[in-house]
Write a protein that holds these residues in place. Structure first.
Motif, PDB file in Angstrom:
ATOM      1  N   LEU A 153       0.816  -1.212   0.000  1.00 18.16           N
ATOM      2  CA  LEU A 153       0.000   0.000   0.000  1.00 18.16           C
ATOM      3  C   LEU A 153       0.850   1.262   0.000  1.00 18.16           C
ATOM      4  O   LEU A 153       0.450   2.290  -0.560  1.00 18.16           O
ATOM      5  CB  LEU A 153      -0.937   0.011   1.208  1.00 18.16           C
ATOM      6  CG  LEU A 153      -2.096  -0.979   1.179  1.00 18.16           C
ATOM      7  CD1 LEU A 153      -2.861  -0.927   2.498  1.00 18.16           C
ATOM      8  CD2 LEU A 153      -3.039  -0.688   0.016  1.00 18.16           C
ATOM      9  N   VAL A 154       2.023   1.207   0.639  1.00 23.12           N
ATOM     10  CA  VAL A 154       2.851   2.410   0.745  1.00 23.12           C
ATOM     11  C   VAL A 154       4.030   2.398  -0.219  1.00 23.12           C
ATOM     12  O   VAL A 154       4.889   3.289  -0.159  1.00 23.12           O
ATOM     13  CB  VAL A 154       3.352   2.632   2.189  1.00 23.12           C
ATOM     14  CG1 VAL A 154       2.182   2.747   3.144  1.00 23.12           C
ATOM     15  CG2 VAL A 154       4.316   1.519   2.621  1.00 23.12           C
ATOM     16  N   GLY A 155       4.101   1.412  -1.110  1.00 25.57           N
ATOM     17  CA  GLY A 155       5.119   1.432  -2.135  1.00 25.57           C
ATOM     18  C   GLY A 155       6.439   0.799  -1.768  1.00 25.57           C
ATOM     19  O   GLY A 155       7.477   1.140  -2.349  1.00 25.57           O
ATOM     20  N   LEU A 156       6.432  -0.123  -0.825  1.00 26.86           N
ATOM     21  CA  LEU A 156       7.638  -0.858  -0.449  1.00 26.86           C
ATOM     22  C   LEU A 156       7.547  -2.285  -0.963  1.00 26.86           C
ATOM     23  O   LEU A 156       6.450  -2.845  -1.045  1.00 26.86           O
ATOM     24  CB  LEU A 156       7.803  -0.874   1.076  1.00 26.86           C
ATOM     25  CG  LEU A 156       8.051   0.467   1.755  1.00 26.86           C
ATOM     26  CD1 LEU A 156       7.966   0.309   3.278  1.00 26.86           C
ATOM     27  CD2 LEU A 156       9.413   1.043   1.359  1.00 26.86           C
ATOM     28  N   PRO A 157       8.669  -2.918  -1.284  1.00 31.41           N
ATOM     29  CA  PRO A 157       8.625  -4.312  -1.710  1.00 31.41           C
ATOM     30  C   PRO A 157       8.103  -5.210  -0.592  1.00 31.41           C
ATOM     31  O   PRO A 157       8.450  -5.017   0.582  1.00 31.41           O
ATOM     32  CB  PRO A 157      10.095  -4.643  -2.022  1.00 31.41           C
ATOM     33  CG  PRO A 157      10.779  -3.336  -2.160  1.00 31.41           C
ATOM     34  CD  PRO A 157      10.039  -2.366  -1.295  1.00 31.41           C
ATOM     35  N   ALA A 158       7.292  -6.184  -0.953  1.00 35.78           N
ATOM     36  CA  ALA A 158       6.758  -7.098   0.063  1.00 35.78           C
ATOM     37  C   ALA A 158       7.875  -7.848   0.771  1.00 35.78           C
ATOM     38  O   ALA A 158       7.693  -8.297   1.914  1.00 35.78           O
ATOM     39  CB  ALA A 158       5.781  -8.080  -0.583  1.00 35.78           C
ATOM     40  N   GLU A 159       9.033  -7.946   0.141  1.00 32.60           N
ATOM     41  CA  GLU A 159      10.164  -8.633   0.768  1.00 32.60           C
ATOM     42  C   GLU A 159      10.667  -7.902   2.013  1.00 32.60           C
ATOM     43  O   GLU A 159      11.417  -8.460   2.818  1.00 32.60           O
ATOM     44  CB  GLU A 159      11.315  -8.782  -0.224  1.00 32.60           C
ATOM     45  CG  GLU A 159      11.026  -9.706  -1.393  1.00 32.60           C
ATOM     46  CD  GLU A 159      10.093  -9.095  -2.431  1.00 32.60           C
ATOM     47  OE1 GLU A 159       9.989  -7.844  -2.475  1.00 32.60           O
ATOM     48  OE2 GLU A 159       9.454  -9.853  -3.191  1.00 32.60           O
ATOM     49  N   MET A 160      10.267  -6.646   2.173  1.00 38.48           N
ATOM     50  CA  MET A 160      10.681  -5.873   3.339  1.00 38.48           C
ATOM     51  C   MET A 160       9.742  -6.060   4.521  1.00 38.48           C
ATOM     52  O   MET A 160       9.912  -5.430   5.560  1.00 38.48           O
ATOM     53  CB  MET A 160      10.771  -4.388   2.984  1.00 38.48           C
ATOM     54  CG  MET A 160      11.823  -4.058   1.935  1.00 38.48           C
ATOM     55  SD  MET A 160      11.937  -2.284   1.584  1.00 38.48           S
ATOM     56  CE  MET A 160      12.603  -1.695   3.140  1.00 38.48           C
ATOM     57  N   ALA A 161       8.741  -6.920   4.379  1.00 37.37           N
ATOM     58  CA  ALA A 161       7.714  -7.055   5.409  1.00 37.37           C
ATOM     59  C   ALA A 161       8.306  -7.398   6.770  1.00 37.37           C
ATOM     60  O   ALA A 161       7.894  -6.843   7.799  1.00 37.37           O
ATOM     61  CB  ALA A 161       6.680  -8.096   4.995  1.00 37.37           C
ATOM     62  N   ALA A 162       9.255  -8.327   6.805  1.00 37.80           N
ATOM     63  CA  ALA A 162       9.830  -8.737   8.093  1.00 37.80           C
ATOM     64  C   ALA A 162      10.543  -7.570   8.767  1.00 37.80           C
ATOM     65  O   ALA A 162      10.435  -7.379   9.989  1.00 37.80           O
ATOM     66  CB  ALA A 162      10.786  -9.908   7.889  1.00 37.80           C
ATOM     67  N   ASP A 163      11.268  -6.768   8.000  1.00 32.67           N
ATOM     68  CA  ASP A 163      11.958  -5.615   8.570  1.00 32.67           C
ATOM     69  C   ASP A 163      10.964  -4.571   9.075  1.00 32.67           C
ATOM     70  O   ASP A 163      11.148  -3.996  10.150  1.00 32.67           O
ATOM     71  CB  ASP A 163      12.884  -4.977   7.527  1.00 32.67           C
ATOM     72  CG  ASP A 163      14.078  -5.851   7.200  1.00 32.67           C
ATOM     73  OD1 ASP A 163      14.423  -6.718   8.030  1.00 32.67           O
ATOM     74  OD2 ASP A 163      14.659  -5.677   6.120  1.00 32.67           O
ATOM     75  N   VAL A 164       9.934  -4.321   8.282  1.00 36.78           N
ATOM     76  CA  VAL A 164       8.913  -3.356   8.706  1.00 36.78           C
ATOM     77  C   VAL A 164       8.233  -3.820   9.983  1.00 36.78           C
ATOM     78  O   VAL A 164       8.033  -3.038  10.923  1.00 36.78           O
ATOM     79  CB  VAL A 164       7.880  -3.151   7.569  1.00 36.78           C
ATOM     80  CG1 VAL A 164       6.654  -2.397   8.081  1.00 36.78           C
ATOM     81  CG2 VAL A 164       8.516  -2.417   6.399  1.00 36.78           C
ATOM     82  N   LEU A 165       7.878  -5.095  10.037  1.00 37.09           N
ATOM     83  CA  LEU A 165       7.219  -5.642  11.226  1.00 37.09           C
ATOM     84  C   LEU A 165       8.102  -5.480  12.452  1.00 37.09           C
ATOM     85  O   LEU A 165       7.627  -5.048  13.517  1.00 37.09           O
ATOM     86  CB  LEU A 165       6.894  -7.114  10.988  1.00 37.09           C
ATOM     87  CG  LEU A 165       6.229  -7.868  12.143  1.00 37.09           C
ATOM     88  CD1 LEU A 165       4.857  -7.286  12.454  1.00 37.09           C
ATOM     89  CD2 LEU A 165       6.119  -9.354  11.796  1.00 37.09           C
ATOM     90  N   ALA A 166       9.374  -5.798  12.339  1.00 38.19           N
ATOM     91  CA  ALA A 166      10.281  -5.676  13.479  1.00 38.19           C
ATOM     92  C   ALA A 166      10.432  -4.232  13.923  1.00 38.19           C
ATOM     93  O   ALA A 166      10.470  -3.933  15.125  1.00 38.19           O
ATOM     94  CB  ALA A 166      11.644  -6.259  13.122  1.00 38.19           C
ATOM     95  N   THR A 167      10.484  -3.311  12.970  1.00 38.95           N
ATOM     96  CA  THR A 167      10.631  -1.896  13.306  1.00 38.95           C
ATOM     97  C   THR A 167       9.406  -1.374  14.048  1.00 38.95           C
ATOM     98  O   THR A 167       9.524  -0.665  15.061  1.00 38.95           O
ATOM     99  CB  THR A 167      10.855  -1.071  12.025  1.00 38.95           C
ATOM    100  OG1 THR A 167      12.040  -1.523  11.374  1.00 38.95           O
ATOM    101  CG2 THR A 167      10.991   0.404  12.347  1.00 38.95           C
ATOM    102  N   VAL A 168       8.221  -1.716  13.554  1.00 38.01           N
ATOM    103  CA  VAL A 168       6.993  -1.245  14.195  1.00 38.01           C
ATOM    104  C   VAL A 168       6.834  -1.879  15.577  1.00 38.01           C
ATOM    105  O   VAL A 168       6.462  -1.197  16.544  1.00 38.01           O
ATOM    106  CB  VAL A 168       5.775  -1.531  13.305  1.00 38.01           C
ATOM    107  CG1 VAL A 168       4.473  -1.236  14.049  1.00 38.01           C
ATOM    108  CG2 VAL A 168       5.847  -0.708  12.028  1.00 38.01           C
ATOM    109  N   ASN A 169       7.116  -3.156  15.697  1.00 33.54           N
ATOM    110  CA  ASN A 169       7.019  -3.814  17.002  1.00 33.54           C
ATOM    111  C   ASN A 169       7.954  -3.163  18.011  1.00 33.54           C
ATOM    112  O   ASN A 169       7.593  -2.937  19.173  1.00 33.54           O
ATOM    113  CB  ASN A 169       7.346  -5.299  16.880  1.00 33.54           C
ATOM    114  CG  ASN A 169       6.203  -6.103  16.277  1.00 33.54           C
ATOM    115  OD1 ASN A 169       5.061  -5.675  16.296  1.00 33.54           O
ATOM    116  ND2 ASN A 169       6.526  -7.254  15.728  1.00 33.54           N
ATOM    117  N   ALA A 170       9.175  -2.838  17.585  1.00 35.94           N
ATOM    118  CA  ALA A 170      10.130  -2.196  18.489  1.00 35.94           C
ATOM    119  C   ALA A 170       9.643  -0.827  18.913  1.00 35.94           C
ATOM    120  O   ALA A 170       9.819  -0.412  20.068  1.00 35.94           O
ATOM    121  CB  ALA A 170      11.495  -2.102  17.813  1.00 35.94           C
TER     122      ALA A 170
END
Length: 405
Positions: A153-170
């Motif tokens: 939705l925001v224009g990032l590769p789906a392969e970055m999902a794990a990194d995004v998830l970890a960043t938001v959780n932190a």
């Protein structure tokens, strides 16, 4: 009775406090923060529907203790236009105008178009996870699926999902006495979002209506948003779309698995029953505890008059367990009649992604139950970190031995 959302005991388990507040102190004054806590469903429902300027979010919808420690002597003005903070801090018309910029993908017709994609993402994860026999239901399944949707939705590769998830959780972890310091986490979030805005402004092809709308938007003084300011307005999508749904999915499946009769009922007709069970999962499992407003006009409730400059925190998680609205509220009942729900908020700040969240929960629960007839959550290894805001099961290890891919 001493209730403080930042108290370590409250952060570890707020539910007993909510029960006492609802029964004995429905309008509870927190002297340290010059703030009132509302805990009953009806009171919060009625307060949030008021949209005449009595309540604003100019100090943020989730102010940290450092903000609440500053007591106000009268109404609080909107923040300066530049550098522009998250749009929820503004009153009308700026709040509604910027919200509309980010709303396009979350309208019902556009959300419906994501159905097949979410189903593919859910099954791709299950293809990878089920042969492992053991994995984390919150992070590895729901977390990656939800973060993948947000990335797209925001224009990032789906392969970055794990990194995004970890960043938001932190960024959602809280320290006793302070709450969630969202502002300190934002630079990490913006490292993902600002380059997307920069690329779009430079004319790089892409179907990103949120970014396009934000770049075209003009503030009341005629000025445009900078790249970083536009990225800040995307934080609601980036954060809210990533962390909440996985906790509801994992916790909801756990509740069903611990009640074999209810699980059997739901599985008997997934298409008909999962949407019903979904609403109880949202009521019972939603991790968000409260949101704040600051008064610009006097407001009286239960004989207590609150003055301009003071704050109100609406304890949505308490409303979800209010026996005045839900009989036997501490019981999980998959087919509970739910006429009203506050987990997504109400009124001006109603959750932008509510339609998408419901669709994601429905699909992830359905696809799981289609493919995993038996599973066991390792309750001893489950983790629900103390939090003043996102009090949910961050980690739910699950065993699915004997289930193929």
């Amino acid at each position: 009775m001493r209730y403080d959302p930042f108290d370590p005991a409250v952060m570890a388990d707020p539910l007993p406090y909510y029960r006492v507040l609802r029964d004995e102190h429905p309008v509870h004054y927190l002297e340290t923060w010059d703030t009132y806590a509302l805990s009953r469903f009806d009171d919060i429902w009625n307060m949030l529907e008021i949209n005449d300027g009595t309540f604003v979010a100019s100090e943020g919808t989730l102010p940290a203790a450092a903000v609440l420690a500053r007591h106000n002597d009268g109404p609080v003005a909107d923040p300066p236009l530049h550098p522009m903070p998250f749009h929820a801090n503004f009153d009308s018309p700026i709040y509604e105008d910027v919200r509309r910029c980010t709303a396009t993908p979350f309208r019902p017709k556009n959300v419906a178009k994501l159905r097949d994609r979410i189903r593919v993402l859910a099954n791709e994860r299950l293809d990878e996870l089920l042969p492992l026999g053991r994995f984390d239901l919150t992070q590895d399944y729901g977390g990656i699926v939800a973060a993948s949707v947000v990335c797209e939705l925001v224009g990032l590769p789906a392969e970055m999902a794990a990194d995004v998830l970890a960043t938001v959780n932190a960024g959602s972890l809280a320290q006793p006495g302070s709450g969630v310091e969202v502002a300190n986490a934002r630079p990490g979030y913006l490292e993902y979002l600002t380059p997307v805005v920069e690329r779009t402004r430079a004319g790089e092809p892409g179907d990103l209506p949120i970014v396009d709308n934000l770049l075209a938007y003009r503030l009341p003084d005629g000025s445009a948003l900078s790249d970083m300011e536009a990225a800040v307005q995307m934080l609601g999508v980036f954060i809210g779309g990533t962390e909440t749904v996985p906790k509801i999915v994992a916790h909801g499946l756990w509740e069903l698995s611990s009640r074999p009769d209810q699980l059997a009922d739901v599985v008997s007709d997934l298409d008909a029953n999962v949407p019903v069970a979904r609403e109880e999962m949202i009521r019972y499992c939603a991790p968000a505890q409260w949101f704040a407003r600051t008064l610009r006009r006097p407001f009286t409730l239960h004989g207590t008059t609150m003055r301009p400059g003071q704050r109100i925190i609406s304890l949505l998680a308490s409303a979800n367990r209010d026996e005045r609205e839900y009989p036997q509220p501490d019981e999980f009942l998959w087919n509970r009649p739910i006429a009203r729900l506050l987990a997504f908020g109400r009124g001006q700040h109603f959750c932008l992604g509510a339609h998408l969240a419901r669709l994601e929960i429905t699909i992830m629960v359905t696809e799981w139950l289609k493919r995993v007839p038996e599973f066991r959550v390792d309750a001893a290894a489950a983790s629900r970190p103390p939090s003043s805001f996102q009090w949910g099961w961050n980690n739910l290890p699950v065993d699915v031995h004997g289930v193929g891919g």
